[in-house]
Write a protein that holds these residues in place. Structure first.
Motif, PDB file in Angstrom:
ATOM      1  N   GLU A 182       0.764  -0.790   0.284  1.00 59.34           N
ATOM      2  CA  GLU A 182       0.005   0.059   0.024  1.00 59.34           C
ATOM      3  C   GLU A 182       0.593   1.577  -0.332  1.00 59.34           C
ATOM      4  O   GLU A 182       1.700   1.545  -0.231  1.00 59.34           O
ATOM      5  N   TYR A 183      -0.064   2.353  -1.185  1.00 59.03           N
ATOM      6  CA  TYR A 183       1.244   3.572  -0.834  1.00 59.03           C
ATOM      7  C   TYR A 183       0.164   4.674  -0.639  1.00 59.03           C
ATOM      8  O   TYR A 183      -1.129   4.771  -1.422  1.00 59.03           O
ATOM      9  N   LEU A 184       0.903   5.767   0.314  1.00 49.13           N
ATOM     10  CA  LEU A 184       0.076   6.770   0.351  1.00 49.13           C
ATOM     11  C   LEU A 184       0.578   7.695  -1.410  1.00 49.13           C
ATOM     12  O   LEU A 184       1.251   8.064  -1.752  1.00 49.13           O
ATOM     13  N   ASP A 185      -1.417   8.065  -1.513  1.00 49.73           N
ATOM     14  CA  ASP A 185      -0.446   8.616  -2.890  1.00 49.73           C
ATOM     15  C   ASP A 185      -0.603  10.213  -3.196  1.00 49.73           C
ATOM     16  O   ASP A 185      -1.098  11.020  -2.927  1.00 49.73           O
ATOM     17  N   LEU A 186       0.420  10.840  -3.462  1.00 47.23           N
ATOM     18  CA  LEU A 186       0.699  11.725  -3.382  1.00 47.23           C
ATOM     19  C   LEU A 186       1.079  12.172  -5.376  1.00 47.23           C
ATOM     20  O   LEU A 186       1.626  12.861  -5.597  1.00 47.23           O
ATOM     21  N   SER A 187       0.606  11.621  -6.060  1.00 46.56           N
ATOM     22  CA  SER A 187       0.884  11.513  -7.384  1.00 46.56           C
ATOM     23  C   SER A 187      -0.537  11.423  -8.447  1.00 46.56           C
ATOM     24  O   SER A 187      -0.727  12.714  -8.759  1.00 46.56           O
ATOM     25  N   ASN A 188      -1.410  11.307  -7.645  1.00 45.41           N
ATOM     26  CA  ASN A 188      -3.469  11.466  -8.159  1.00 45.41           C
ATOM     27  C   ASN A 188      -3.039  11.299  -9.201  1.00 45.41           C
ATOM     28  O   ASN A 188      -3.926  12.906 -10.105  1.00 45.41           O
ATOM     29  N   ASN A 189      -2.830  10.791 -10.054  1.00 44.24           N
ATOM     30  CA  ASN A 189      -2.674  10.782 -11.165  1.00 44.24           C
ATOM     31  C   ASN A 189      -2.388  11.679 -12.052  1.00 44.24           C
ATOM     32  O   ASN A 189      -3.033  12.309 -12.711  1.00 44.24           O
ATOM     33  N   PHE A 190      -1.486  12.089 -11.506  1.00 46.94           N
ATOM     34  CA  PHE A 190      -0.279  13.409 -11.925  1.00 46.94           C
ATOM     35  C   PHE A 190      -1.580  14.582 -12.351  1.00 46.94           C
ATOM     36  O   PHE A 190      -2.195  15.252 -13.154  1.00 46.94           O
ATOM     37  N   THR A 191      -1.971  14.612 -10.904  1.00 44.67           N
ATOM     38  CA  THR A 191      -3.095  15.501 -11.079  1.00 44.67           C
ATOM     39  C   THR A 191      -4.534  16.105 -11.592  1.00 44.67           C
ATOM     40  O   THR A 191      -5.901  16.613 -10.863  1.00 44.67           O
ATOM     41  N   SER A 192      -4.942  14.246 -12.028  1.00 40.00           N
ATOM     42  CA  SER A 192      -6.488  14.387 -12.228  1.00 40.00           C
ATOM     43  C   SER A 192      -7.576  13.800 -11.082  1.00 40.00           C
ATOM     44  O   SER A 192      -8.718  14.395 -11.421  1.00 40.00           O
ATOM     45  N   LEU A 193      -6.738  13.503 -10.251  1.00 37.32           N
ATOM     46  CA  LEU A 193      -7.565  13.344  -8.673  1.00 37.32           C
ATOM     47  C   LEU A 193      -7.480  14.078  -7.946  1.00 37.32           C
ATOM     48  O   LEU A 193      -7.150  14.064  -7.005  1.00 37.32           O
ATOM     49  N   LEU A 194      -8.583  15.232  -8.607  1.00 38.16           N
ATOM     50  CA  LEU A 194      -8.430  16.397  -7.398  1.00 38.16           C
ATOM     51  C   LEU A 194      -9.543  15.621  -5.767  1.00 38.16           C
ATOM     52  O   LEU A 194      -8.863  16.663  -4.632  1.00 38.16           O
ATOM     53  N   HIS A 195     -10.159  14.774  -6.406  1.00 43.28           N
ATOM     54  CA  HIS A 195     -10.704  14.445  -4.661  1.00 43.28           C
ATOM     55  C   HIS A 195     -10.070  12.967  -4.432  1.00 43.28           C
ATOM     56  O   HIS A 195     -10.888  12.277  -4.323  1.00 43.28           O
ATOM     57  N   GLY A 196      -8.360  12.594  -5.226  1.00 37.66           N
ATOM     58  CA  GLY A 196      -8.415  10.936  -4.952  1.00 37.66           C
ATOM     59  C   GLY A 196      -9.355   9.847  -4.943  1.00 37.66           C
ATOM     60  O   GLY A 196      -9.857  10.025  -5.818  1.00 37.66           O
ATOM     61  N   HIS A 197      -9.053   9.032  -5.223  1.00 43.35           N
ATOM     62  CA  HIS A 197      -9.534   7.735  -5.653  1.00 43.35           C
ATOM     63  C   HIS A 197     -10.870   7.501  -5.400  1.00 43.35           C
ATOM     64  O   HIS A 197     -11.034   7.517  -4.128  1.00 43.35           O
ATOM     65  N   ALA A 198     -11.887   7.094  -6.262  1.00 43.51           N
ATOM     66  CA  ALA A 198     -12.575   6.535  -6.077  1.00 43.51           C
ATOM     67  C   ALA A 198     -13.836   7.135  -4.646  1.00 43.51           C
ATOM     68  O   ALA A 198     -14.170   6.765  -4.260  1.00 43.51           O
ATOM     69  N   TYR A 199     -13.534   8.789  -5.349  1.00 46.16           N
ATOM     70  CA  TYR A 199     -14.706   8.766  -4.226  1.00 46.16           C
ATOM     71  C   TYR A 199     -15.897   9.017  -4.620  1.00 46.16           C
ATOM     72  O   TYR A 199     -16.911   8.525  -5.608  1.00 46.16           O
ATOM     73  N   GLN A 200     -16.470   8.341  -3.128  1.00 41.56           N
ATOM     74  CA  GLN A 200     -18.065   8.653  -2.692  1.00 41.56           C
ATOM     75  C   GLN A 200     -18.858   8.959  -3.311  1.00 41.56           C
ATOM     76  O   GLN A 200     -19.957   9.049  -4.702  1.00 41.56           O
ATOM     77  N   PRO A 201     -18.713  10.459  -3.294  1.00 41.38           N
ATOM     78  CA  PRO A 201     -20.062  11.258  -4.509  1.00 41.38           C
ATOM     79  C   PRO A 201     -19.616  11.347  -6.444  1.00 41.38           C
ATOM     80  O   PRO A 201     -20.998  10.853  -6.989  1.00 41.38           O
ATOM     81  N   ILE A 202     -18.667  11.275  -6.317  1.00 41.97           N
ATOM     82  CA  ILE A 202     -18.152  10.792  -8.249  1.00 41.97           C
ATOM     83  C   ILE A 202     -18.596   8.919  -8.495  1.00 41.97           C
ATOM     84  O   ILE A 202     -19.462   9.236  -9.099  1.00 41.97           O
ATOM     85  N   VAL A 203     -17.894   8.599  -6.945  1.00 44.57           N
ATOM     86  CA  VAL A 203     -18.267   7.137  -7.893  1.00 44.57           C
ATOM     87  C   VAL A 203     -20.241   6.655  -7.725  1.00 44.57           C
ATOM     88  O   VAL A 203     -20.457   5.826  -8.679  1.00 44.57           O
ATOM     89  N   ASP A 204     -21.154   6.947  -7.074  1.00 44.40           N
ATOM     90  CA  ASP A 204     -22.106   7.899  -7.191  1.00 44.40           C
ATOM     91  C   ASP A 204     -22.734   8.104  -8.030  1.00 44.40           C
ATOM     92  O   ASP A 204     -23.763   7.695  -8.596  1.00 44.40           O
ATOM     93  N   ALA A 205     -22.255   9.504  -8.240  1.00 41.12           N
ATOM     94  CA  ALA A 205     -22.775  10.049  -9.995  1.00 41.12           C
ATOM     95  C   ALA A 205     -22.582   8.971 -10.956  1.00 41.12           C
ATOM     96  O   ALA A 205     -23.367   9.130 -11.748  1.00 41.12           O
ATOM     97  N   VAL A 206     -21.477   8.714 -11.396  1.00 41.05           N
ATOM     98  CA  VAL A 206     -20.996   7.913 -12.695  1.00 41.05           C
ATOM     99  C   VAL A 206     -22.076   6.367 -12.077  1.00 41.05           C
ATOM    100  O   VAL A 206     -21.996   6.365 -13.230  1.00 41.05           O
ATOM    101  N   SER A 207     -22.029   5.774 -10.855  1.00 38.65           N
ATOM    102  CA  SER A 207     -22.689   4.800 -11.073  1.00 38.65           C
ATOM    103  C   SER A 207     -24.526   5.359 -10.936  1.00 38.65           C
ATOM    104  O   SER A 207     -25.440   4.153 -11.910  1.00 38.65           O
ATOM    105  N   ARG A 208     -25.164   6.251 -11.252  1.00 38.53           N
ATOM    106  CA  ARG A 208     -26.247   6.521 -11.742  1.00 38.53           C
ATOM    107  C   ARG A 208     -26.498   6.701 -13.261  1.00 38.53           C
ATOM    108  O   ARG A 208     -26.508   6.022 -13.509  1.00 38.53           O
ATOM    109  N   VAL A 209     -25.293   6.792 -13.632  1.00 39.61           N
ATOM    110  CA  VAL A 209     -25.271   7.103 -14.896  1.00 39.61           C
ATOM    111  C   VAL A 209     -25.069   5.871 -15.729  1.00 39.61           C
ATOM    112  O   VAL A 209     -25.969   5.196 -16.364  1.00 39.61           O
ATOM    113  N   ILE A 210     -24.236   4.763 -15.235  1.00 42.51           N
ATOM    114  CA  ILE A 210     -23.697   3.673 -15.400  1.00 42.51           C
ATOM    115  C   ILE A 210     -25.087   3.060 -16.311  1.00 42.51           C
ATOM    116  O   ILE A 210     -25.387   2.319 -17.381  1.00 42.51           O
ATOM    117  N   GLY A 211     -26.103   3.252 -15.101  1.00 41.87           N
ATOM    118  CA  GLY A 211     -27.293   2.380 -15.209  1.00 41.87           C
ATOM    119  C   GLY A 211     -28.220   2.659 -16.191  1.00 41.87           C
ATOM    120  O   GLY A 211     -28.974   1.489 -16.524  1.00 41.87           O
TER     121      GLY A 211
END
Ligand SMILES: Cc1ncc(COP(=O)(O)O)c(C=O)c1O
Length: 423
Positions: free
Chosen positions: A59-88
Protein backbone atom coordinates in the motif's frame (compact mmCIF):
# COMPACT_ATOMS: atom_id res chain seq x y z
CA UNK A 1 22.75 -2.03 -7.64
CA UNK A 2 21.85 0.24 -4.72
CA UNK A 3 20.37 -1.14 -1.50
CA UNK A 4 17.26 0.97 -2.22
CA UNK A 5 16.74 -0.50 -5.70
CA UNK A 6 17.33 -4.04 -4.41
CA UNK A 7 14.68 -3.46 -1.72
CA UNK A 8 12.24 -2.15 -4.35
CA UNK A 9 12.75 -5.29 -6.47
CA UNK A 10 12.45 -7.58 -3.45
CA UNK A 11 9.07 -6.15 -2.39
CA UNK A 12 7.49 -6.04 -5.87
CA UNK A 13 7.98 -9.51 -7.46
CA UNK A 14 4.57 -9.57 -9.15
CA UNK A 15 5.10 -6.12 -10.69
CA UNK A 16 8.54 -7.33 -11.88
CA UNK A 17 7.00 -10.44 -13.44
CA UNK A 18 4.43 -8.31 -15.26
CA UNK A 19 7.27 -6.51 -17.08
CA UNK A 20 8.33 -9.23 -19.56
CA UNK A 21 4.69 -10.13 -20.23
CA UNK A 22 3.76 -6.48 -20.90
CA UNK A 23 6.90 -5.89 -23.00
CA UNK A 24 5.72 -8.54 -25.46
CA UNK A 25 2.70 -6.41 -26.31
CA UNK A 26 3.55 -2.76 -25.45
CA UNK A 27 6.76 -0.74 -26.04
CA UNK A 28 8.76 -0.94 -22.78
CA UNK A 29 5.76 -2.81 -21.40
CA UNK A 30 4.00 0.48 -20.81
CA UNK A 31 1.57 2.85 -22.44
CA UNK A 32 2.44 6.18 -20.86
CA UNK A 33 5.94 7.69 -20.88
CA UNK A 34 5.42 10.00 -17.88
CA UNK A 35 4.73 7.11 -15.50
CA UNK A 36 7.59 4.92 -16.71
CA UNK A 37 10.76 4.55 -14.63
CA UNK A 38 13.55 2.06 -14.11
CA UNK A 39 13.92 -0.72 -13.04
CA UNK A 40 10.19 -1.05 -13.83
CA UNK A 41 6.98 0.69 -12.80
CA UNK A 42 4.54 -0.88 -10.37
CA UNK A 43 1.42 -2.63 -11.57
CA UNK A 44 -1.50 -1.14 -9.68
CA UNK A 45 -4.34 -3.36 -8.46
CA UNK A 46 -6.71 -0.86 -6.84
CA UNK A 47 -6.99 2.47 -5.07
CA UNK A 48 -9.28 4.28 -2.70
CA UNK A 49 -9.07 7.69 -1.03
CA UNK A 50 -5.39 8.50 -0.54
CA UNK A 51 -4.19 4.89 -0.85
CA UNK A 52 -2.92 2.94 -3.85
CA UNK A 53 -2.40 -0.83 -3.71
CA UNK A 54 -0.09 -2.70 -6.08
CA UNK A 55 -0.48 -6.30 -7.27
CA UNK A 56 1.93 -7.49 -4.58
CA UNK A 57 -0.44 -6.08 -1.96
CA UNK A 58 1.84 -3.17 -0.98
CA UNK A 59 0.00 0.00 0.00
CA UNK A 60 1.12 3.53 -0.83
CA UNK A 61 -0.09 6.93 0.33
CA UNK A 62 -0.60 8.58 -3.03
CA UNK A 63 0.92 11.96 -3.79
CA UNK A 64 0.62 11.59 -7.55
CA UNK A 65 -3.17 11.58 -7.82
CA UNK A 66 -2.75 10.43 -11.39
CA UNK A 67 -0.62 13.41 -12.30
CA UNK A 68 -3.27 15.83 -10.92
CA UNK A 69 -6.44 14.40 -12.48
CA UNK A 70 -7.72 13.02 -9.15
CA UNK A 71 -8.55 16.22 -7.32
CA UNK A 72 -10.63 14.26 -4.79
CA UNK A 73 -8.43 11.19 -4.56
CA UNK A 74 -9.37 7.67 -5.65
CA UNK A 75 -12.94 6.36 -5.85
CA UNK A 76 -14.33 9.55 -4.28
CA UNK A 77 -17.77 8.48 -3.09
CA UNK A 78 -19.80 11.39 -4.57
CA UNK A 79 -18.17 10.71 -7.96
CA UNK A 80 -18.68 6.95 -7.65
CA UNK A 81 -22.35 7.62 -6.86
CA UNK A 82 -22.80 10.02 -9.80
CA UNK A 83 -21.10 7.64 -12.23
CA UNK A 84 -23.04 4.62 -10.91
CA UNK A 85 -26.32 6.46 -11.48
CA UNK A 86 -25.34 7.26 -15.07
CA UNK A 87 -23.87 3.87 -15.94
CA UNK A 88 -27.20 2.27 -15.19
CA UNK A 89 -28.87 4.49 -17.79
CA UNK A 90 -26.64 3.73 -20.75
CA UNK A 91 -23.09 4.13 -22.02
CA UNK A 92 -22.32 6.88 -24.52
CA UNK A 93 -25.01 8.40 -26.65
CA UNK A 94 -25.02 9.86 -30.17
CA UNK A 95 -26.42 13.22 -29.04
CA UNK A 96 -26.30 15.75 -26.22
CA UNK A 97 -26.93 14.76 -22.61
CA UNK A 98 -27.88 16.54 -19.40
CA UNK A 99 -24.62 16.39 -17.49
CA UNK A 100 -22.68 17.55 -20.56
CA UNK A 101 -24.70 20.77 -20.59
CA UNK A 102 -24.41 21.08 -16.82
CA UNK A 103 -20.61 20.76 -16.95
CA UNK A 104 -20.40 23.26 -19.81
CA UNK A 105 -22.53 25.73 -17.79
CA UNK A 106 -20.30 25.29 -14.77
CA UNK A 107 -17.13 25.92 -16.80
CA UNK A 108 -18.57 29.02 -18.52
CA UNK A 109 -19.83 30.36 -15.20
CA UNK A 110 -16.57 29.83 -13.33
CA UNK A 111 -13.80 30.56 -15.82
CA UNK A 112 -14.19 34.25 -16.64
CA UNK A 113 -12.64 34.17 -20.14
CA UNK A 114 -14.80 31.27 -21.36
CA UNK A 115 -17.99 32.17 -23.26
CA UNK A 116 -18.40 28.79 -24.97
CA UNK A 117 -16.80 25.39 -24.47
CA UNK A 118 -16.27 22.21 -26.51
CA UNK A 119 -15.39 18.83 -25.00
CA UNK A 120 -12.88 16.26 -26.21
CA UNK A 121 -11.13 13.37 -24.48
CA UNK A 122 -7.71 14.52 -23.26
CA UNK A 123 -5.65 17.59 -22.57
CA UNK A 124 -3.49 16.77 -25.60
CA UNK A 125 -6.56 16.72 -27.80
CA UNK A 126 -7.75 20.02 -26.30
CA UNK A 127 -4.49 21.72 -27.26
CA UNK A 128 -4.63 20.23 -30.77
CA UNK A 129 -8.19 21.55 -31.12
CA UNK A 130 -7.21 25.01 -29.85
CA UNK A 131 -4.41 25.09 -32.42
CA UNK A 132 -6.88 24.06 -35.13
CA UNK A 133 -9.21 26.91 -34.13
CA UNK A 134 -6.35 29.42 -34.12
CA UNK A 135 -5.07 28.23 -37.51
CA UNK A 136 -8.51 28.45 -39.04
CA UNK A 137 -9.13 31.89 -37.54
CA UNK A 138 -5.81 33.38 -38.68
CA UNK A 139 -5.09 31.36 -41.83
CA UNK A 140 -1.55 30.88 -40.45
CA UNK A 141 0.32 27.77 -39.38
CA UNK A 142 3.02 28.45 -36.84
CA UNK A 143 2.80 28.14 -33.08
CA UNK A 144 4.97 29.97 -30.55
CA UNK A 145 5.46 28.32 -27.17
CA UNK A 146 7.88 28.25 -24.24
CA UNK A 147 10.95 26.03 -24.27
CA UNK A 148 10.14 23.10 -21.92
CA UNK A 149 6.46 24.02 -22.02
CA UNK A 150 4.23 20.94 -22.03
CA UNK A 151 0.96 20.81 -23.91
CA UNK A 152 0.58 17.06 -24.43
CA UNK A 153 1.54 14.42 -26.97
CA UNK A 154 1.58 16.05 -30.42
CA UNK A 155 4.54 16.89 -32.67
CA UNK A 156 3.86 20.64 -32.66
CA UNK A 157 4.10 20.79 -28.87
CA UNK A 158 6.72 18.07 -28.32
CA UNK A 159 9.06 20.13 -30.48
CA UNK A 160 8.85 22.90 -27.87
CA UNK A 161 9.15 20.55 -24.91
CA UNK A 162 12.19 18.74 -26.33
CA UNK A 163 13.78 21.73 -28.07
CA UNK A 164 12.74 21.59 -31.75
CA UNK A 165 15.93 19.83 -32.83
CA UNK A 166 16.87 16.40 -34.15
CA UNK A 167 14.02 13.96 -34.55
CA UNK A 168 11.77 16.27 -32.49
CA UNK A 169 12.12 19.15 -34.98
CA UNK A 170 8.83 20.43 -36.32
CA UNK A 171 8.70 23.18 -38.94
CA UNK A 172 5.71 25.01 -37.49
CA UNK A 173 6.95 25.39 -33.93
CA UNK A 174 8.91 28.42 -32.65
CA UNK A 175 10.20 28.46 -29.09
CA UNK A 176 11.20 31.20 -26.67
CA UNK A 177 12.45 31.04 -23.06
CA UNK A 178 9.75 30.82 -20.40
CA UNK A 179 9.27 34.05 -18.48
CA UNK A 180 11.22 36.17 -20.99
CA UNK A 181 8.68 38.65 -22.37
CA UNK A 182 11.33 40.39 -24.52
CA UNK A 183 12.06 37.10 -26.31
CA UNK A 184 8.36 36.42 -26.97
CA UNK A 185 7.90 39.99 -28.25
CA UNK A 186 10.91 39.61 -30.54
CA UNK A 187 9.62 36.33 -32.04
CA UNK A 188 6.19 37.87 -32.54
CA UNK A 189 7.72 40.90 -34.27
CA UNK A 190 9.91 38.68 -36.47
CA UNK A 191 7.38 35.98 -37.39
CA UNK A 192 4.09 37.64 -36.42
CA UNK A 193 2.47 37.25 -39.82
CA UNK A 194 3.05 33.47 -39.74
CA UNK A 195 2.08 32.76 -36.12
CA UNK A 196 -1.43 31.43 -35.54
CA UNK A 197 -1.22 31.01 -31.78
CA UNK A 198 0.92 31.50 -28.71
CA UNK A 199 0.56 28.72 -26.14
CA UNK A 200 1.59 29.08 -22.51
CA UNK A 201 0.88 27.00 -19.43
CA UNK A 202 -0.50 29.05 -16.54
CA UNK A 203 2.43 27.58 -14.56
CA UNK A 204 4.90 25.10 -16.05
CA UNK A 205 3.69 21.74 -14.77
CA UNK A 206 5.91 19.16 -16.46
CA UNK A 207 9.08 21.21 -16.20
CA UNK A 208 9.11 21.76 -12.48
CA UNK A 209 6.31 24.15 -11.55
CA UNK A 210 8.17 27.21 -12.74
CA UNK A 211 5.94 30.26 -12.46
CA UNK A 212 5.93 33.56 -14.31
CA UNK A 213 4.64 36.99 -13.34
CA UNK A 214 1.26 38.40 -14.42
CA UNK A 215 3.27 41.10 -16.23
CA UNK A 216 5.00 38.44 -18.36
CA UNK A 217 1.65 36.96 -19.37
CA UNK A 218 0.13 40.37 -20.11
CA UNK A 219 3.07 41.47 -22.27
CA UNK A 220 2.88 38.20 -24.24
CA UNK A 221 -0.89 38.57 -24.64
CA UNK A 222 -0.50 42.17 -25.89
CA UNK A 223 2.24 41.20 -28.34
CA UNK A 224 0.15 38.23 -29.53
CA UNK A 225 -2.76 40.55 -30.25
CA UNK A 226 -0.54 43.12 -32.00
CA UNK A 227 0.53 40.25 -34.30
CA UNK A 228 -3.11 39.26 -34.92
CA UNK A 229 -2.56 35.82 -33.34
CA UNK A 230 -4.57 33.90 -30.73
CA UNK A 231 -3.39 33.55 -27.12
CA UNK A 232 -4.06 30.10 -25.63
CA UNK A 233 -3.64 29.47 -21.91
CA UNK A 234 -3.15 25.81 -20.96
CA UNK A 235 -4.94 25.21 -17.64
CA UNK A 236 -4.98 21.41 -17.87
CA UNK A 237 -3.12 21.16 -14.55
CA UNK A 238 -3.67 24.61 -13.06
CA UNK A 239 -7.46 24.85 -13.06
CA UNK A 240 -7.33 23.54 -9.46
CA UNK A 241 -5.46 26.66 -8.26
CA UNK A 242 -8.67 28.64 -7.84
CA UNK A 243 -12.35 27.94 -8.43
CA UNK A 244 -12.00 29.55 -11.86
CA UNK A 245 -8.46 28.58 -12.87
CA UNK A 246 -5.05 30.16 -12.35
CA UNK A 247 -6.02 32.89 -14.85
CA UNK A 248 -8.09 34.39 -12.02
CA UNK A 249 -5.02 34.52 -9.75
CA UNK A 250 -2.93 35.99 -12.57
CA UNK A 251 -5.63 38.50 -13.60
CA UNK A 252 -5.33 37.65 -17.30
CA UNK A 253 -7.86 37.06 -20.02
CA UNK A 254 -6.79 34.44 -22.61
CA UNK A 255 -8.56 34.14 -25.97
CA UNK A 256 -8.79 30.36 -25.55
CA UNK A 257 -8.22 28.14 -22.52
CA UNK A 258 -7.50 24.43 -22.64
CA UNK A 259 -8.72 22.16 -19.86
CA UNK A 260 -8.51 18.49 -18.88
CA UNK A 261 -7.89 16.28 -15.87
CA UNK A 262 -10.14 17.49 -13.03
CA UNK A 263 -13.09 18.52 -15.21
CA UNK A 264 -13.57 14.80 -15.92
CA UNK A 265 -13.56 13.80 -12.25
CA UNK A 266 -10.75 11.36 -13.03
CA UNK A 267 -12.21 10.01 -16.28
CA UNK A 268 -10.77 10.80 -19.74
CA UNK A 269 -11.52 14.41 -20.69
CA UNK A 270 -10.36 17.54 -22.42
CA UNK A 271 -12.02 20.83 -23.35
CA UNK A 272 -11.37 24.07 -25.18
CA UNK A 273 -13.21 27.19 -24.15
CA UNK A 274 -12.97 30.86 -24.90
CA UNK A 275 -14.16 33.85 -26.88
CA UNK A 276 -17.48 33.31 -28.61
CA UNK A 277 -16.24 34.47 -32.03
CA UNK A 278 -13.37 31.95 -31.99
CA UNK A 279 -15.46 29.11 -30.56
CA UNK A 280 -18.12 29.71 -33.20
CA UNK A 281 -15.74 28.27 -35.77
CA UNK A 282 -16.79 24.93 -34.26
CA UNK A 283 -20.50 25.59 -34.79
CA UNK A 284 -21.64 23.24 -37.59
CA UNK A 285 -24.36 25.66 -38.72
CA UNK A 286 -21.85 28.37 -39.60
CA UNK A 287 -18.39 27.25 -38.52
CA UNK A 288 -15.48 26.16 -40.64
CA UNK A 289 -14.15 23.32 -38.50
CA UNK A 290 -15.70 19.86 -38.47
CA UNK A 291 -15.01 18.89 -34.91
CA UNK A 292 -16.39 15.60 -33.72
CA UNK A 293 -15.51 12.74 -31.38
CA UNK A 294 -17.38 9.57 -30.48
CA UNK A 295 -16.83 10.06 -26.76
CA UNK A 296 -16.92 13.87 -26.51
CA UNK A 297 -18.91 14.95 -23.46
CA UNK A 298 -19.94 11.37 -22.68
CA UNK A 299 -22.32 10.94 -19.73
CA UNK A 300 -19.88 9.11 -17.44
CA UNK A 301 -17.09 11.67 -17.75
CA UNK A 302 -19.38 14.67 -17.51
CA UNK A 303 -21.35 13.32 -14.53
CA UNK A 304 -18.04 12.80 -12.72
CA UNK A 305 -16.77 16.18 -13.92
CA UNK A 306 -19.75 18.11 -12.54
CA UNK A 307 -19.14 16.66 -9.07
CA UNK A 308 -15.39 17.14 -9.27
CA UNK A 309 -15.59 20.80 -10.32
CA UNK A 310 -18.46 21.63 -7.95
CA UNK A 311 -16.44 20.22 -5.06
CA UNK A 312 -13.50 22.48 -5.94
CA UNK A 313 -14.59 25.18 -3.50
CA UNK A 314 -12.48 28.13 -2.38
CA UNK A 315 -12.27 26.47 1.07
CA UNK A 316 -10.85 23.33 -0.56
CA UNK A 317 -8.31 25.40 -2.52
CA UNK A 318 -7.20 27.19 0.68
CA UNK A 319 -7.05 24.02 2.77
CA UNK A 320 -4.98 22.08 0.21
CA UNK A 321 -2.66 25.07 -0.16
CA UNK A 322 -2.11 25.23 3.61
CA UNK A 323 -1.41 21.47 3.75
CA UNK A 324 1.03 21.77 0.86
CA UNK A 325 2.85 24.57 2.70
CA UNK A 326 3.17 22.35 5.80
CA UNK A 327 4.43 19.47 3.66
CA UNK A 328 7.06 21.73 2.07
CA UNK A 329 8.29 22.93 5.48
CA UNK A 330 8.44 19.40 6.85
CA UNK A 331 10.36 18.09 3.82
CA UNK A 332 12.89 20.91 4.12
CA UNK A 333 13.41 20.08 7.83
CA UNK A 334 13.76 16.35 7.16
CA UNK A 335 16.28 16.94 4.38
CA UNK A 336 18.28 19.36 6.53
CA UNK A 337 18.22 16.83 9.38
CA UNK A 338 20.16 14.28 7.30
CA UNK A 339 22.25 16.75 5.29
CA UNK A 340 20.46 16.31 1.94
CA UNK A 341 20.43 19.44 -0.21
CA UNK A 342 16.82 20.40 -0.82
CA UNK A 343 14.74 23.00 -2.58
CA UNK A 344 11.12 23.10 -3.63
CA UNK A 345 8.74 25.02 -5.87
CA UNK A 346 5.14 25.22 -4.74
CA UNK A 347 2.06 26.68 -6.30
CA UNK A 348 -1.10 26.09 -4.28
CA UNK A 349 -1.59 22.33 -3.82
CA UNK A 350 1.26 21.34 -6.17
CA UNK A 351 4.91 20.96 -5.23
CA UNK A 352 8.05 19.97 -7.12
CA UNK A 353 11.04 18.90 -5.05
CA UNK A 354 14.73 19.14 -5.94
CA UNK A 355 17.77 17.79 -4.20
CA UNK A 356 19.92 20.81 -4.82
CA UNK A 357 20.46 23.92 -2.70
CA UNK A 358 19.48 26.25 -5.52
CA UNK A 359 16.29 25.89 -7.54
CA UNK A 360 17.14 24.92 -11.12
CA UNK A 361 15.70 26.76 -14.11
CA UNK A 362 13.05 24.97 -16.16
CA UNK A 363 14.71 22.00 -17.86
CA UNK A 364 14.30 18.32 -18.65
CA UNK A 365 17.74 17.12 -17.55
CA UNK A 366 18.25 17.35 -13.79
CA UNK A 367 21.59 17.62 -12.06
CA UNK A 368 20.09 15.83 -9.08
CA UNK A 369 18.73 12.99 -11.26
CA UNK A 370 20.41 10.16 -9.32
CA UNK A 371 19.27 11.46 -5.91
CA UNK A 372 15.76 12.01 -7.28
CA UNK A 373 15.73 8.42 -8.57
CA UNK A 374 16.76 7.09 -5.15
CA UNK A 375 14.16 9.25 -3.36
CA UNK A 376 11.47 7.99 -5.74
CA UNK A 377 12.31 4.29 -5.20
CA UNK A 378 12.90 4.75 -1.46
CA UNK A 379 9.55 6.53 -1.31
CA UNK A 380 7.80 3.46 -2.69
CA UNK A 381 9.77 1.23 -0.31
CA UNK A 382 8.38 3.34 2.55
CA UNK A 383 4.82 3.37 1.20
CA UNK A 384 4.73 6.70 -0.63
CA UNK A 385 3.82 7.06 -4.29
CA UNK A 386 4.66 10.16 -6.32
CA UNK A 387 5.84 11.02 -9.82
CA UNK A 388 9.48 10.14 -10.52
CA UNK A 389 10.17 13.76 -11.46
CA UNK A 390 9.37 14.91 -7.90
CA UNK A 391 5.93 16.37 -8.52
CA UNK A 392 3.76 16.07 -5.39
CA UNK A 393 0.02 16.59 -5.78
CA UNK A 394 -2.48 16.99 -2.95
CA UNK A 395 -6.13 16.04 -3.04
CA UNK A 396 -9.15 17.29 -1.10
CA UNK A 397 -9.52 13.99 0.77
CA UNK A 398 -6.11 14.09 2.42
CA UNK A 399 -6.62 14.45 6.18
CA UNK A 400 -4.18 16.16 8.52
CA UNK A 401 -3.42 12.67 9.90
CA UNK A 402 -2.57 11.49 6.35
CA UNK A 403 -0.32 14.51 5.98
CA UNK A 404 1.48 13.79 9.27
CA UNK A 405 2.00 10.16 8.19
CA UNK A 406 3.38 11.28 4.82
CA UNK A 407 5.80 13.67 6.52
CA UNK A 408 7.02 10.94 8.83
CA UNK A 409 7.51 8.53 5.88
CA UNK A 410 9.46 11.20 3.96
CA UNK A 411 11.65 11.65 7.03
CA UNK A 412 12.57 7.95 6.80
CA UNK A 413 12.99 8.14 3.00
CA UNK A 414 15.48 11.00 3.23
CA UNK A 415 17.42 9.11 5.92
CA UNK A 416 17.54 6.03 3.63
CA UNK A 417 18.80 8.11 0.72
CA UNK A 418 21.38 9.97 2.81
CA UNK A 419 22.67 6.61 4.10
CA UNK A 420 22.83 5.19 0.57
CA UNK A 421 24.72 8.23 -0.73
CA UNK A 422 27.22 8.24 2.12
CA UNK A 423 27.93 4.52 1.68
C1 LIG B 1 -0.16 21.46 -19.00
C2 LIG B 1 -0.61 20.20 -19.68
N1 LIG B 1 -1.21 20.27 -20.88
C3 LIG B 1 -1.64 19.18 -21.51
C4 LIG B 1 -1.49 17.93 -20.96
C5 LIG B 1 -1.95 16.72 -21.71
O1 LIG B 1 -3.08 16.19 -21.12
P1 LIG B 1 -3.46 14.65 -21.38
O2 LIG B 1 -2.41 13.85 -20.68
O3 LIG B 1 -4.83 14.51 -20.81
O4 LIG B 1 -3.43 14.44 -22.85
C6 LIG B 1 -0.88 17.81 -19.71
C7 LIG B 1 -0.71 16.48 -19.10
O5 LIG B 1 -0.12 16.31 -18.08
C8 LIG B 1 -0.41 18.97 -19.07
O6 LIG B 1 0.23 18.89 -17.90
Amino acid sequence: MSVIEAAYIARTPKSAAMGPRAQKVMPAGDTRAAGFHTPYPLTIASATGVTLTDIDGNEYLDLSNNFTSLLHGHAYQPIVDAVSRVIGTGTAWPARNNTQVELAELICERVPSIDLVRFCNSGSEANMLALHVARTHTGRHKVLMARFGYHGSHEAFEAGYFGNTGDKAWPHTIIAPWGDADAFETELEKHGDEIAAVFLEAAMGASGLVQASPEFFQRVIDATHRAGAVFVLDEVITLRLSTGGHQVNLGINPDLTTLGKIIGGGYPVGAVGGRADLMSLLDPTRGRIFHSGTFNGNPVTTAAGVVSFNHLTSDAVTRMGAQAERLERSLAESAAGVGLPFSCRRVGSLLNVYFSDVLPAASLAREDAETMRLVHLAGMNRGLYFASRGLLVLSTVMSDENLAEMCSRFDAVFADVAAEISS
